[in-house]
Enzyme design. Structure first.
Site, PDB file in Angstrom:
ATOM      1  N   ASP A  35     124.129  46.409  79.854  1.00  0.00           N
ATOM      2  CA  ASP A  35     125.523  45.964  79.940  1.00  0.00           C
ATOM      3  C   ASP A  35     125.683  45.135  81.211  1.00  0.00           C
ATOM      4  OD1 ASP A  35     128.523  46.004  80.095  1.00  0.00           O
ATOM      5  OD2 ASP A  35     128.315  47.529  78.536  1.00  0.00           O
ATOM      6  N   ALA A  77     127.920  44.116  72.423  1.00  0.00           N
ATOM      7  CA  ALA A  77     128.422  43.185  73.432  1.00  0.00           C
ATOM      8  C   ALA A  77     129.074  41.965  72.785  1.00  0.00           C
ATOM      9  CB  ALA A  77     127.279  42.746  74.343  1.00  0.00           C
ATOM     10  N   THR A 120     132.866  43.107  62.060  1.00  0.00           N
ATOM     11  CA  THR A 120     134.317  43.300  62.015  1.00  0.00           C
ATOM     12  C   THR A 120     134.874  42.997  60.631  1.00  0.00           C
ATOM     13  OG1 THR A 120     136.432  42.457  62.872  1.00  0.00           O
ATOM     14  CG2 THR A 120     134.603  40.919  62.821  1.00  0.00           C
ATOM     15  N   TYR A 144     137.136  34.398  66.282  1.00  0.00           N
ATOM     16  CA  TYR A 144     136.466  35.691  66.465  1.00  0.00           C
ATOM     17  C   TYR A 144     135.755  36.105  65.183  1.00  0.00           C
ATOM     18  CZ  TYR A 144     135.973  40.757  66.592  1.00  0.00           C
ATOM     19  OH  TYR A 144     135.477  42.032  66.490  1.00  0.00           O
ATOM     20  N   ASN A 173     140.190  48.901  62.375  1.00  0.00           N
ATOM     21  CA  ASN A 173     140.826  49.004  63.686  1.00  0.00           C
ATOM     22  C   ASN A 173     140.407  50.261  64.427  1.00  0.00           C
ATOM     23  OD1 ASN A 173     142.320  46.739  62.665  1.00  0.00           O
ATOM     24  ND2 ASN A 173     143.853  47.188  64.220  1.00  0.00           N
ATOM     25  N   LEU A 193     146.681  47.906  69.854  1.00  0.00           N
ATOM     26  CA  LEU A 193     148.013  48.375  69.485  1.00  0.00           C
ATOM     27  C   LEU A 193     148.344  49.756  70.049  1.00  0.00           C
ATOM     28  CD1 LEU A 193     150.590  47.971  67.702  1.00  0.00           C
ATOM     29  CD2 LEU A 193     149.339  49.136  65.879  1.00  0.00           C
TER      30      LEU A 193
END
Length: 335
Positions: A35, A77, A120, A144, A173, A193
């Site tokens: 990282d 990442a 995603t 994205y 999510n 959110l």
């Protein structure tokens, strides 16, 4: 469980990475975290071996993969904020695509052929479906989502060309926090959110803003499939076990979700109920790049990985997140 296998978790100091590190270690794996700590936290590594480095540093990654005798890479990442990707797409393509290519080249140089990739649901874009299955056309509506789909294409072609075995986990999510309170969301700035709502409930921000109340949904606000981060972590462990068991190069894209959606207004009401606090909610215009509805068809994960969400009812997600945030805050007087 695959005992004594060595796993490199790239981006392991972040929100989902830190939970997955805990889950991998609980499952008996040896974990090394790689990282740059630009957004991750060193105290979220929980004693795992850590190496500070950039995703774009192919030479260092190759050395780490060889020196640590890595069996499988789990790759988190990335830049993740969809709205920001519309404003600065080059940054997302540089980090999420070009730098990931450096990782893939390092894996090939070090003869590491197993990868679990953090993808995603944004690869699906706007679809006129109640549930999003993995075989739908990929139609991302923001850079994205484009960047993640580009990586999936690289992985798919690398299966035949180089024998890479990979799974792209398209999760929905991510939310919640470790039930024991060991780790949770600590983004700076925060864009998700539920943390934003909790910050409003804690009095750390003066209001919460709903972006878009005119979507084609029952209450006009966006609908999302919220999945507990601990469920996501167990999904990554299942994916690692699966790819380690494969002998030939292959690629699969698999949803991690619950199959149930909640609107923004649903989540606002749940945070108010769990926290016992009221706060100002302001309605604002839509943001660019936000699909109206993203809800998973989660059947493939159960069939391929023998995985399903177990802690992802909205009440539990909010309760765990509220416990994590409120334990770290000086609570103001109850409204």
């Amino acid at each position: 469980m695959q005992d004594n296998k060595n796993i490199l978790v790239v981006g392991g100091a972040g929100f989902i990475g830190s939970h997955t590190t805990l889950a991998l270690r609980d499952a008996g794996y040896n974990v090394t975290i790689y990282d740059n700590f630009s957004t991750g936290h060193e105290d979220a590594c929980f004693g795992a071996s850590t190496i500070r480095g950039e995703l774009s540093d192919q030479a260092l990654l190759t050395q780490v993969l060889r020196d640590q005798d890595i069996d499988c890479v789990v790759h988190f990442a990335a830049l993740i904020e969809a709205g920001q990707s519309v404003i600065d797409p080059y940054a997302f393509f540089q980090n999420n695509v070009a730098a990931t290519l450096s990782l893939l080249k390092a894996m090939r140089a070090a003869d590491v052929s197993k990868l679990v990739f953090s993808s995603t649901a944004a690869v699906y874009g706007n679809q006129d479906r109640d549930l999003l299955s993995e075989d739908l056309p990929k139609l991302p509506v923001n850079p994205y989502g484009d960047s993640k789909l580009m990586v999936e294409t690289m992985l798919k072609t690398a299966a035949n060309a180089y024998g890479l075995t990979s799974i792209a986990l398209r999760y929905f999510n991510a939310a919640g926090a470790d039930p024991e309170g060991r780790t949770g969301e600590r983004h700076d700035p925060e864009t998700h959110l539920i943390p934003l709502l909790i910050q409003a409930a804690l009095g750390q921000r003066d209001k919460f803003m709903i972006f878009g109340t005119d979507y084609d949904t029952p209450d006009g606000t966006c609908i999302r499939d919220y999945i507990h981060v601990s469920d996501l972590a167990s999904g990554h462990v299942a994916a690692v076990e699966h790819v380690l068991g494969q002998t030939d190069g292959s690629f699969d894209g698999i949803n991690l979700g619950t199959g149930k959606g909640h609107s923004v207004r649903d989540v606002v009401d749940t945070v108010k109920r769990v926290s016992g606090r009221d706060f100002l909610v302001e309605e604002c215009p839509r943001r660019a790049g936000d699909p109206a509805k993203l809800v998973a068809d989660a059947r493939r994960a159960q069939g391929v990985l023998n995985w399903q969400a177990e802690r992802s009812d909205l009440e539990t997600i909010v309760e765990d997140a509220w416990r994590f945030f409120s334990a770290r805050a000086q609570l103001p007087a109850r409204n």
